[in-house]
Design an enzyme around this catalytic site. Structure first.
Site, PDB file in Angstrom:
ATOM      1  N   SER A  12       0.822  -0.769   0.270  1.00 24.33           N
ATOM      2  CA  SER A  12       0.044   0.133  -0.276  1.00 24.33           C
ATOM      3  C   SER A  12       1.315   1.399   0.289  1.00 24.33           C
ATOM      4  O   SER A  12       0.877   1.643   1.481  1.00 24.33           O
ATOM      5  CB  SER A  12      -0.993   0.538   1.212  1.00 24.33           C
ATOM      6  OG  SER A  12      -0.095   0.204   2.949  1.00 24.33           O
ATOM      7  N   HIS A 122      -3.793  -5.797   2.603  1.00 26.54           N
ATOM      8  CA  HIS A 122      -3.343  -6.673   3.305  1.00 26.54           C
ATOM      9  C   HIS A 122      -3.994  -8.384   3.639  1.00 26.54           C
ATOM     10  O   HIS A 122      -3.035  -9.459   3.913  1.00 26.54           O
ATOM     11  CB  HIS A 122      -2.305  -6.471   3.924  1.00 26.54           C
ATOM     12  CG  HIS A 122      -1.185  -4.783   4.115  1.00 26.54           C
ATOM     13  ND1 HIS A 122      -0.781  -4.562   5.424  1.00 26.54           N
ATOM     14  CD2 HIS A 122      -0.675  -4.628   2.620  1.00 26.54           C
ATOM     15  CE1 HIS A 122       0.214  -3.974   5.334  1.00 26.54           C
ATOM     16  NE2 HIS A 122       0.458  -3.611   3.413  1.00 26.54           N
ATOM     17  N   GLU A 131      -4.329  -1.928   8.807  1.00 24.42           N
ATOM     18  CA  GLU A 131      -4.001  -3.102  10.528  1.00 24.42           C
ATOM     19  C   GLU A 131      -4.290  -2.206  11.809  1.00 24.42           C
ATOM     20  O   GLU A 131      -4.755  -1.061  12.369  1.00 24.42           O
ATOM     21  CB  GLU A 131      -2.501  -2.010  10.882  1.00 24.42           C
ATOM     22  CG  GLU A 131      -1.337  -2.728   8.954  1.00 24.42           C
ATOM     23  CD  GLU A 131      -0.084  -2.061   8.771  1.00 24.42           C
ATOM     24  OE1 GLU A 131       0.345  -1.053  10.011  1.00 24.42           O
ATOM     25  OE2 GLU A 131       0.459  -1.480   8.091  1.00 24.42           O
ATOM     26  N   GLU A 172       0.863  -9.393   6.667  1.00 25.77           N
ATOM     27  CA  GLU A 172       2.346  -9.342   7.548  1.00 25.77           C
ATOM     28  C   GLU A 172       2.299  -9.956   9.218  1.00 25.77           C
ATOM     29  O   GLU A 172       2.764  -9.515  10.318  1.00 25.77           O
ATOM     30  CB  GLU A 172       2.522  -7.413   8.510  1.00 25.77           C
ATOM     31  CG  GLU A 172       1.977  -6.716   6.647  1.00 25.77           C
ATOM     32  CD  GLU A 172       2.147  -4.558   7.452  1.00 25.77           C
ATOM     33  OE1 GLU A 172       1.507  -4.916   8.751  1.00 25.77           O
ATOM     34  OE2 GLU A 172       2.772  -3.882   6.351  1.00 25.77           O
ATOM     35  N   ASP A 204      -3.403   1.038  11.620  1.00 25.74           N
ATOM     36  CA  ASP A 204      -2.897   1.779  11.118  1.00 25.74           C
ATOM     37  C   ASP A 204      -4.076   2.059  10.442  1.00 25.74           C
ATOM     38  O   ASP A 204      -4.967   0.472   9.131  1.00 25.74           O
ATOM     39  CB  ASP A 204      -2.236   1.193   9.788  1.00 25.74           C
ATOM     40  CG  ASP A 204      -1.200   2.165   8.927  1.00 25.74           C
ATOM     41  OD1 ASP A 204      -2.648   2.867   7.905  1.00 25.74           O
ATOM     42  OD2 ASP A 204      -0.772   2.002   8.186  1.00 25.74           O
ATOM     43  N   GLU A 245      -3.029   5.773  11.776  1.00 27.34           N
ATOM     44  CA  GLU A 245      -1.801   6.669  11.395  1.00 27.34           C
ATOM     45  C   GLU A 245      -3.047   6.313  10.114  1.00 27.34           C
ATOM     46  O   GLU A 245      -3.657   5.565   9.932  1.00 27.34           O
ATOM     47  CB  GLU A 245      -1.291   5.187  10.951  1.00 27.34           C
ATOM     48  CG  GLU A 245      -0.067   5.032   9.695  1.00 27.34           C
ATOM     49  CD  GLU A 245       0.711   3.677  10.231  1.00 27.34           C
ATOM     50  OE1 GLU A 245       1.034   3.274  10.509  1.00 27.34           O
ATOM     51  OE2 GLU A 245       1.174   3.190   8.637  1.00 27.34           O
ATOM     52  N   ASP A 272       1.985   8.624   7.251  1.00 26.09           N
ATOM     53  CA  ASP A 272       2.921   7.797   6.525  1.00 26.09           C
ATOM     54  C   ASP A 272       2.454   8.170   5.318  1.00 26.09           C
ATOM     55  O   ASP A 272       3.595   8.618   4.496  1.00 26.09           O
ATOM     56  CB  ASP A 272       2.136   6.082   7.012  1.00 26.09           C
ATOM     57  CG  ASP A 272       2.951   5.011   6.188  1.00 26.09           C
ATOM     58  OD1 ASP A 272       4.048   5.393   5.045  1.00 26.09           O
ATOM     59  OD2 ASP A 272       2.493   3.963   6.123  1.00 26.09           O
ATOM     60  N   LYS A 297      10.062   5.294   6.834  1.00 25.08           N
ATOM     61  CA  LYS A 297      10.672   4.119   6.384  1.00 25.08           C
ATOM     62  C   LYS A 297      11.603   4.379   4.995  1.00 25.08           C
ATOM     63  O   LYS A 297      11.165   5.235   4.035  1.00 25.08           O
ATOM     64  CB  LYS A 297       9.241   3.458   5.516  1.00 25.08           C
ATOM     65  CG  LYS A 297       8.078   3.344   6.313  1.00 25.08           C
ATOM     66  CD  LYS A 297       6.953   3.388   5.364  1.00 25.08           C
ATOM     67  CE  LYS A 297       5.583   1.726   5.579  1.00 25.08           C
ATOM     68  NZ  LYS A 297       4.611   2.683   4.911  1.00 25.08           N
ATOM     69  N   HIS A 325       8.416  -1.525   9.395  1.00 18.15           N
ATOM     70  CA  HIS A 325       8.692  -2.343   7.994  1.00 18.15           C
ATOM     71  C   HIS A 325       7.762  -2.005   6.871  1.00 18.15           C
ATOM     72  O   HIS A 325       7.472  -1.090   6.746  1.00 18.15           O
ATOM     73  CB  HIS A 325       8.225  -3.365   8.374  1.00 18.15           C
ATOM     74  CG  HIS A 325       6.863  -3.433   8.912  1.00 18.15           C
ATOM     75  ND1 HIS A 325       6.918  -4.560   8.858  1.00 18.15           N
ATOM     76  CD2 HIS A 325       6.348  -3.315   8.523  1.00 18.15           C
ATOM     77  CE1 HIS A 325       5.223  -5.196   9.104  1.00 18.15           C
ATOM     78  NE2 HIS A 325       5.126  -3.648   9.638  1.00 18.15           N
ATOM     79  N   LYS A 348       7.457  -0.810  14.336  1.00 18.94           N
ATOM     80  CA  LYS A 348       6.313  -1.032  13.734  1.00 18.94           C
ATOM     81  C   LYS A 348       6.466  -1.964  13.136  1.00 18.94           C
ATOM     82  O   LYS A 348       7.935  -1.956  12.146  1.00 18.94           O
ATOM     83  CB  LYS A 348       5.079  -0.039  13.283  1.00 18.94           C
ATOM     84  CG  LYS A 348       4.084  -1.230  12.235  1.00 18.94           C
ATOM     85  CD  LYS A 348       3.845   0.036  12.031  1.00 18.94           C
ATOM     86  CE  LYS A 348       3.593   0.466  10.204  1.00 18.94           C
ATOM     87  NZ  LYS A 348       1.725   0.580   9.673  1.00 18.94           N
TER      88      LYS A 348
HETATM   89  C1  2PG Z   1       2.268   0.682   6.037  1.00 21.15           C
HETATM   90  C2  2PG Z   1       3.148  -0.517   5.524  1.00 21.15           C
HETATM   91  C3  2PG Z   1       3.836  -0.911   6.632  1.00 21.15           C
HETATM   92  P1  2PG Z   1       3.262  -0.910   3.165  1.00 21.15           P
HETATM   93  O1  2PG Z   1       1.493   1.389   5.033  1.00 21.15           O
HETATM   94  O2  2PG Z   1       2.622   2.073   7.718  1.00 21.15           O
HETATM   95  O3  2PG Z   1       2.926  -2.377   7.433  1.00 21.15           O
HETATM   96  O4  2PG Z   1       2.531  -1.261   4.202  1.00 21.15           O
HETATM   97  O5  2PG Z   1       4.453  -1.691   3.254  1.00 21.15           O
HETATM   98  O6  2PG Z   1       1.868  -2.073   2.204  1.00 21.15           O
HETATM   99  O7  2PG Z   1       2.800   0.521   2.908  1.00 21.15           O
HETATM  100 MG    MG Z   2       0.677   3.436   7.412  1.00 19.70          MG
END
Ligand code: 2PG
Ligand code: MG
Length: 373
Positions: A12, A122, A131, A172, A204, A245, A272, A297, A325, A348
């Site tokens: 995502s 996910h 999440e 995850e 999230d 989030e 994020d 990230k 992650h 996380k």
């Molecule tokens: C998020 C991430 C990690 P993705 O949205 O925070 O949990 O998901 O790596 O799919 O963007």
């Molecule tokens: Mg996120």
């Protein structure tokens, strides 16, 4: 001396992230590998480098695009991480210590943000939010992890009883049941942590994935921005929900501003997809008070120097930092050292059934052992 690095990939992804280089079919990364073996190696090999920052700057200049689209954020980040490791090795210190020395931050054990129920993209949208996490903050990471592990096992029994079926797993390493109300996962998780004072809840929402034609779509119903804010206020009032989030879509700045104003005094509102570890987007988010915490990230931006820059900006604005992650992970544990070394609020790193997630938590436990000696 040899330093290795593994680079993750997200499902995502925010549309403002740096670009990964993938093959035409979208699956392989042979082009990214070719960039490392070819252009990047030719630049690096045979020259004296005085710092990892110098290497990062050279990578950025070599790529020459604003979004790393030519060499790819994945090729660049792998080299950047390996460079930081190598300089730490040369100094004879652990990576976390090297990162702490470089940034001047005081190392601190992060809280564990563990994604125990996976939804959103996910888990084929079986649940609306992406999440549902437990935040563990016991006195030591070892204790947090042990308690978390027991709760994770109890959760499986509860979910099997509730759904009368085997519970599938999400990307995850958390469980991925189906429920037809927004509240159900929160009811289950708050029941689970009752009597566990070191635990609270986080989500999230990854709301960019819920947003279409100007509205949010959840379990067959459509919500305006204001209506969705009412949903979050209700959840925050009914459950021990400490952190939210991406509650709104990545460019819905009005939604972020409204929730930060409404709940930001007592809850973490985490950017994020909103901020994508990018200093320009973080700066605007700080100025417009769109959040009070930053998800970090490294692969959203492509080098460790820029990741540290993003952290510095957010911390200057007194935002909390949660290092994260990606849904597609490797066994690399750089982010655990990063989280501890810069004294992040949280790490996380997913559920507890996949080795690539466990490696991160185990690395924290190892660091805890190192510092207690
Ligand atoms: C998020 C991430 C990690 P993705 O949205 O925070 O949990 O998901 O790596 O799919 O963007
Ligand atoms: Mg996120």
């Amino acid at each position: 001396m040899i330093a290795l690095a593994g680079v993750p990939s997200g499902k995502s992804t925010g549309s403002h992230e740096a670009r990964e280089l993938r093959d035409e079919d979208g699956r392989g990364v042979t082009r990214a590998i070719a960039a490392v073996d070819g252009e990047i190696s030719s630049m690096l090999v045979g020259r004296e480098w005085s710092s990892p920052e110098e290497i990062d700057a050279a990578l950025i200049a070599l790529d020459g695009t604003p979004d790393k689209g030519r060499l790819g954020s994945n090729s660049m980040l792998g080299v950047s991480m390996a460079a930081w490791r190598l300089f730490a090795m040369e100094e004879g210190v652990e990576l976390w210590r090297y990162l702490a020395n470089k940034t001047g931050y005081t190392p601190r054990m992060p809280r564990i943000f563990s994604n125990v129920i996976n939804g959103g993209v996910h888990a084929n949208m079986r649940l609306p939010f992406q999440e549902y996490m437990l935040i563990a903050a016991a006195d030591t990471v070892r204790e947090s992890f042990d308690e978390l592990y027991k709760l994770f096992t109890d959760l499986r029994h509860t979910l099997e009883q509730e759904t009368r079926a085997m519970v599938p797993m999400g990307d995850e390493g958390g469980y991925s049941p189906t429920f037809d109300t927004i509240d159900k996962p929160f009811e289950i998780l708050s029941g689970l942590i009752k009597g566990h004072p070191h635990f609270s809840l986080a989500i999230d929402a990854a709301a960019s994935e819920l947003f279409e034609n100007g509205a949010y779509h959840i379990l067959g119903k459509t919500y305006s921005r204001d209506e969705l804010l009412v949903v979050y206020r209700g959840l925050a009032a009914r459950y021990p929900l400490e952190s939210i989030e991406d509650p709104f879509a990545e460019d819905d700045t009005q939604g972020f501003a409204a929730i930060t104003e409404a709940l930001g005094g007592t809850r973490l509102i985490v950017g994020d997809d909103l901020t994508v570890t990018n200093k320009t987007r973080i700066q605007s988010a700080i100025e417009a008070k769109l959040a009070n915490a930053l998800l970090v990230k490294p692969n959203q931006i492509g080098t460790i120097s820029e990741t540290l820059e993003a952290i510095r900006l957010a911390r200057e604005a007194r935002w909390e930092i949660i290092v994260s992650h990606r849904s597609g992970e490797t066994k690399d544990t750089f982010i655990a050292d990063l989280a501890y070394g810069i004294g992040a609020y949280g790490l996380k790193a997913g559920g507890l059934t996949q080795q690539e997630r466990l490696e991160k938590y185990e690395r924290l436990i190892e660091i805890e052992r190192q510092i207690s000696r």
